[in-house]
Scaffold this motif. Structure first.
Motif, mmCIF file in Angstrom:
data_model
loop_
_atom_site.group_PDB
_atom_site.id
_atom_site.type_symbol
_atom_site.label_atom_id
_atom_site.label_comp_id
_atom_site.label_asym_id
_atom_site.label_seq_id
_atom_site.Cartn_x
_atom_site.Cartn_y
_atom_site.Cartn_z
ATOM 1 N N LEU A 107 0.824 -1.203 0.000
ATOM 2 C CA LEU A 107 0.000 0.000 0.000
ATOM 3 C C LEU A 107 0.863 1.260 0.000
ATOM 4 O O LEU A 107 0.605 2.200 -0.754
ATOM 5 C CB LEU A 107 -0.927 -0.001 1.210
ATOM 6 N N ILE A 124 -1.455 5.935 -2.965
ATOM 7 C CA ILE A 124 -1.810 5.626 -1.574
ATOM 8 C C ILE A 124 -0.730 6.134 -0.629
ATOM 9 O O ILE A 124 -1.020 6.704 0.426
ATOM 10 C CB ILE A 124 -2.034 4.116 -1.403
ATOM 11 N N TRP A 127 -1.110 9.809 -0.225
ATOM 12 C CA TRP A 127 -2.219 10.134 0.676
ATOM 13 C C TRP A 127 -1.803 9.966 2.133
ATOM 14 O O TRP A 127 -2.129 10.798 2.980
ATOM 15 C CB TRP A 127 -3.425 9.249 0.389
#
Length: 264
Positions: free
Chosen positions: A225, A231, A234
């Motif tokens: 991830l 991702i 983020w």
């Protein structure tokens, strides 16, 4: 099973009192943290190496306390045998996966500046009744990281208003940032990590079966991830935003990260 009350027989609830004493390994880490902090503050020797020792030993102490929080809540919740596994002595050498719980997090700190969580203590879930208690056992570790984050941020904000050496406060700021990243990572609902384990008891049997299937690969899933640019972006945007909200100076923990890489 009958448990002995605390008394002069050296037992606490049927467990030797030695099972609750901090281990020499943990006390040595605390001593190293304190001594390296003093050396950094006073500018003795190589400041960069002192900051390296200060941050790494402080991070290892926090890892021990994170796992201790899991263990002590599990003990109170009903898993009495956890004391016999050595987890209540804060000895990192007793962890089930020293490589994943000690070596790998330190390497990731040095290379990436991320407070990587580690799976360390084995809890007998069958000895703990009630879903809420299971959730609290999993929550105890991340709650420790959150508490450390707040304490260290307050220390940085107060300390940087004084005339203390910037190298020392850069080390403290980096420790705060590591605790912040560890808090966020540990609370992610990833199977096998604390955040996932908090919700696992509340899943229906079908979802729980799927969760248990993926749980052993939680670390690999986490890396996958974070490796994804979107991702990962983020995640770091969220961490930086929380750090800014708390008033943690980004330039200061960036300085700390540069200092601990003393070999450059």
């Amino acid at each position: 099973m009958a448990y002995d009350r605390p008394g002069g027989d050296g037992l606490v609830l049927g467990v030797p009192k030695a099972a609750f004493r901090p281990s020499p390994v943990f006390l040595g880490l605390v001593a190293l943290f304190a001594v390296s902090g003093v050396l950094t503050w006073n500018g003795y020797g190589s400041v960069r190496f002192n900051v390296f020792l200060f941050v790494v030993s402080g991070w290892l102490v926090s890892l021990c306390l994170h796992e201790y929080a899991h263990a002590v809540v599990a003990y109170r919740a009903g898993d009495r045998d956890i004391a016999h596994r050595g987890y209540l002595t804060l000895n990192p050498l007793k962890y089930t996966h020293p490589l994943l719980s000690i070596v790998l997090p330190v390497v990731v700190v040095l290379l990436g500046g991320i407070g990587l969580p580690g799976g360390a203590v084995w809890v007998d879930r069958h000895a703990i009744p009630g879903r809420l208690r299971h959730t609290l056992v999993s929550l105890a570790g991340p709650a420790t990281n959150v508490l450390f984050t707040l304490v260290l941020v307050v220390a940085v904000r107060l300390g940087t208003q004084s005339d203390g050496p910037v190298e020392f406060w850069a080390g403290v700021a980096l420790l705060a940032f590591l605790q912040l990243t560890a808090s966020v990572l540990n609370l992610l609902p990833v199977p096998g990590l604390d955040g996932g384990n908090m919700i696992q008891p509340w899943l229906n049997p079908q979802w729980r079966k799927m969760y248990d299937l993926f749980a052993p690969y939680g670390f690999i899933l986490l890396f996958a991830l974070l490796w994804n640019p979107r991702i990962g972006g983020w995640f770091f945007d969220a961490v930086f935003a929380v750090g800014d909200l708390l008033g943690l100076p980004s330039w200061l923990y960036a300085t700390g990260l540069e200092l601990i890489r003393f070999w450059r």
